[in-house]
Scaffold this motif. Sequence first.
Motif, PDB file in Angstrom:
ATOM      1  N   ALA A 197       0.827  -1.202   0.000  1.00  0.00           N
ATOM      2  CA  ALA A 197       0.000   0.000   0.000  1.00  0.00           C
ATOM      3  C   ALA A 197       0.864   1.256   0.000  1.00  0.00           C
ATOM      4  O   ALA A 197       0.547   2.242  -0.684  1.00  0.00           O
ATOM      5  CB  ALA A 197      -0.930  -0.004   1.213  1.00  0.00           C
ATOM      6  N   PHE A 198       1.971   1.230   0.739  1.00  0.00           N
ATOM      7  CA  PHE A 198       2.862   2.394   0.776  1.00  0.00           C
ATOM      8  C   PHE A 198       3.532   2.608  -0.576  1.00  0.00           C
ATOM      9  O   PHE A 198       3.557   3.722  -1.103  1.00  0.00           O
ATOM     10  CB  PHE A 198       3.920   2.198   1.869  1.00  0.00           C
ATOM     11  N   VAL A 199       4.062   1.545  -1.148  1.00  0.00           N
ATOM     12  CA  VAL A 199       4.726   1.653  -2.451  1.00  0.00           C
ATOM     13  C   VAL A 199       3.709   2.003  -3.535  1.00  0.00           C
ATOM     14  O   VAL A 199       4.030   2.717  -4.488  1.00  0.00           O
ATOM     15  CB  VAL A 199       5.454   0.331  -2.787  1.00  0.00           C
ATOM     16  N   GLY A 200       2.478   1.522  -3.382  1.00  0.00           N
ATOM     17  CA  GLY A 200       1.430   1.837  -4.339  1.00  0.00           C
ATOM     18  C   GLY A 200       0.837   3.220  -4.140  1.00  0.00           C
ATOM     19  O   GLY A 200      -0.177   3.549  -4.778  1.00  0.00           O
ATOM     20  N   LEU A 201       1.433   4.015  -3.252  1.00  0.00           N
ATOM     21  CA  LEU A 201       1.056   5.419  -3.029  1.00  0.00           C
ATOM     22  C   LEU A 201      -0.327   5.566  -2.400  1.00  0.00           C
ATOM     23  O   LEU A 201      -0.920   6.652  -2.448  1.00  0.00           O
ATOM     24  CB  LEU A 201       1.109   6.215  -4.343  1.00  0.00           C
ATOM     25  N   MET A 202      -0.854   4.501  -1.795  1.00  0.00           N
ATOM     26  CA  MET A 202      -2.183   4.548  -1.207  1.00  0.00           C
ATOM     27  C   MET A 202      -2.173   5.169   0.187  1.00  0.00           C
ATOM     28  O   MET A 202      -3.223   5.498   0.733  1.00  0.00           O
ATOM     29  CB  MET A 202      -2.768   3.134  -1.159  1.00  0.00           C
ATOM     30  N   THR A 203      -1.004   5.319   0.759  1.00  0.00           N
ATOM     31  CA  THR A 203      -0.829   6.004   2.029  1.00  0.00           C
ATOM     32  C   THR A 203       0.594   6.545   2.083  1.00  0.00           C
ATOM     33  O   THR A 203       1.500   5.992   1.462  1.00  0.00           O
ATOM     34  CB  THR A 203      -1.080   5.060   3.220  1.00  0.00           C
ATOM     35  N   GLU A 204       0.774   7.629   2.816  1.00  0.00           N
ATOM     36  CA  GLU A 204       2.128   8.146   3.006  1.00  0.00           C
ATOM     37  C   GLU A 204       2.626   7.870   4.421  1.00  0.00           C
ATOM     38  O   GLU A 204       3.700   8.337   4.806  1.00  0.00           O
ATOM     39  CB  GLU A 204       2.178   9.637   2.711  1.00  0.00           C
ATOM     40  N   VAL A 205       1.863   7.089   5.177  1.00  0.00           N
ATOM     41  CA  VAL A 205       2.290   6.682   6.515  1.00  0.00           C
ATOM     42  C   VAL A 205       3.290   5.541   6.361  1.00  0.00           C
ATOM     43  O   VAL A 205       2.954   4.489   5.801  1.00  0.00           O
ATOM     44  CB  VAL A 205       1.095   6.235   7.374  1.00  0.00           C
ATOM     45  N   TYR A 206       4.501   5.751   6.867  1.00  0.00           N
ATOM     46  CA  TYR A 206       5.543   4.744   6.693  1.00  0.00           C
ATOM     47  C   TYR A 206       5.210   3.492   7.492  1.00  0.00           C
ATOM     48  O   TYR A 206       4.847   3.566   8.676  1.00  0.00           O
ATOM     49  CB  TYR A 206       6.888   5.307   7.153  1.00  0.00           C
ATOM     50  N   PRO A 207       5.336   2.302   6.864  1.00  0.00           N
ATOM     51  CA  PRO A 207       5.009   1.053   7.571  1.00  0.00           C
ATOM     52  C   PRO A 207       5.930   0.835   8.765  1.00  0.00           C
ATOM     53  O   PRO A 207       7.129   1.098   8.687  1.00  0.00           O
ATOM     54  CB  PRO A 207       5.242  -0.025   6.501  1.00  0.00           C
ATOM     55  N   PRO A 208       5.399   0.353   9.869  1.00  0.00           N
ATOM     56  CA  PRO A 208       6.243   0.065  11.034  1.00  0.00           C
ATOM     57  C   PRO A 208       7.104  -1.172  10.792  1.00  0.00           C
ATOM     58  O   PRO A 208       6.700  -2.087  10.081  1.00  0.00           O
ATOM     59  CB  PRO A 208       5.226  -0.182  12.155  1.00  0.00           C
ATOM     60  N   PHE A 209       8.295  -1.169  11.382  1.00  0.00           N
ATOM     61  CA  PHE A 209       9.180  -2.338  11.278  1.00  0.00           C
ATOM     62  C   PHE A 209       8.842  -3.328  12.388  1.00  0.00           C
ATOM     63  O   PHE A 209       9.588  -3.502  13.341  1.00  0.00           O
ATOM     64  CB  PHE A 209      10.645  -1.907  11.387  1.00  0.00           C
ATOM     65  N   ARG A 210       7.720  -3.973  12.228  1.00  0.00           N
ATOM     66  CA  ARG A 210       7.331  -4.987  13.201  1.00  0.00           C
ATOM     67  C   ARG A 210       6.325  -5.932  12.563  1.00  0.00           C
ATOM     68  O   ARG A 210       5.624  -5.572  11.614  1.00  0.00           O
ATOM     69  CB  ARG A 210       6.737  -4.351  14.454  1.00  0.00           C
ATOM     70  N   LEU A 211       6.281  -7.135  13.101  1.00  0.00           N
ATOM     71  CA  LEU A 211       5.344  -8.141  12.636  1.00  0.00           C
ATOM     72  C   LEU A 211       4.214  -8.209  13.654  1.00  0.00           C
ATOM     73  O   LEU A 211       4.369  -8.796  14.722  1.00  0.00           O
ATOM     74  CB  LEU A 211       6.034  -9.493  12.481  1.00  0.00           C
ATOM     75  N   ASP A 212       3.109  -7.569  13.345  1.00  0.00           N
ATOM     76  CA  ASP A 212       1.954  -7.575  14.246  1.00  0.00           C
ATOM     77  C   ASP A 212       1.189  -8.879  14.036  1.00  0.00           C
ATOM     78  O   ASP A 212       0.267  -8.961  13.220  1.00  0.00           O
ATOM     79  CB  ASP A 212       1.057  -6.366  13.974  1.00  0.00           C
ATOM     80  N   ALA A 213       1.593  -9.904  14.771  1.00  0.00           N
ATOM     81  CA  ALA A 213       1.000 -11.229  14.594  1.00  0.00           C
ATOM     82  C   ALA A 213      -0.424 -11.276  15.138  1.00  0.00           C
ATOM     83  O   ALA A 213      -0.802 -10.490  16.005  1.00  0.00           O
ATOM     84  CB  ALA A 213       1.861 -12.278  15.298  1.00  0.00           C
ATOM     85  N   GLY A 214      -1.192 -12.217  14.601  1.00  0.00           N
ATOM     86  CA  GLY A 214      -2.555 -12.427  15.083  1.00  0.00           C
ATOM     87  C   GLY A 214      -3.592 -12.111  14.032  1.00  0.00           C
ATOM     88  O   GLY A 214      -3.340 -11.390  13.073  1.00  0.00           O
ATOM     89  N   GLY A 215      -4.781 -12.659  14.228  1.00  0.00           N
ATOM     90  CA  GLY A 215      -5.840 -12.465  13.259  1.00  0.00           C
ATOM     91  C   GLY A 215      -6.400 -11.061  13.225  1.00  0.00           C
ATOM     92  O   GLY A 215      -6.886 -10.608  12.191  1.00  0.00           O
TER      93      GLY A 215
END
Length: 238
Positions: A197-215
């Motif tokens: 989504a970030f690379v596709g320009l759909m948001t300018e919020v930088y992705p966090p460097f973490r794996l948010d596990a869970g459903g």
Amino acid sequence: MSYPLRLEATLDLHLSRWLWIVKMFLAIPHYVILVVLNAAFVITSLIAGIAILATGRYPRALFDFNVGVLRWNWRVGFSVYAALGTDAYPPFTLAATDYPATLEVDYPERLSRPRVLIAWLLAIPHLIVVGSFVGIIMLYPWDAYASWQGGHPVGGYSVLNLLVVIAGVILLITGRYPTSLFEFLVGFSRWTYRVVAFVGLMTEVYPPFRLDAGGQEPDRESSSPASPLDESSAVTAR
């Protein structure tokens, strides 16, 4: 504060032991459609980038289409190659449904024009991490044989694929899907789609460097009542 892209999934409580073995073939119609949709996603993202440079806005029709493409990818992935989390066949639609795998992205009213030109560059650290999990590390048996015979291999297993196969084998043998592995797989998909989504320009919020596990998304887990997955370490299959 939650990320603008929300990816969630619910593990089927009554997974078939063996159906996952043939899911890859049952999903062939989806693969054909996704080849076209994913190509369209690239084109519409480029068009949206030009529009953002000119107006500072992502055309809403293109945004809704691209969200639908991500949604379709996630539903098929959740059923087959990214989690094996449900036996329900994915619907043929871009729209949101009651399928046990959901994806939504908040529409940005305004976007930074300069960021359009450097989004790929900013995302390189994420692309390296994601690529290490989805890049091919082992050829399919038939491709390995073709390569040994001097042919050209066309595909293989990634770390993600191997983890999904491990989950399938455990399900086949024990009748139980390991919950911790399910949560990891969904968490990794959540990370991947945030980057897309970030690379596709759909948001300018930088992705966090973490794996948010869970459903569920982390912000929802903190305010939601405990689910059956929180009370059990395994899922009994029929």
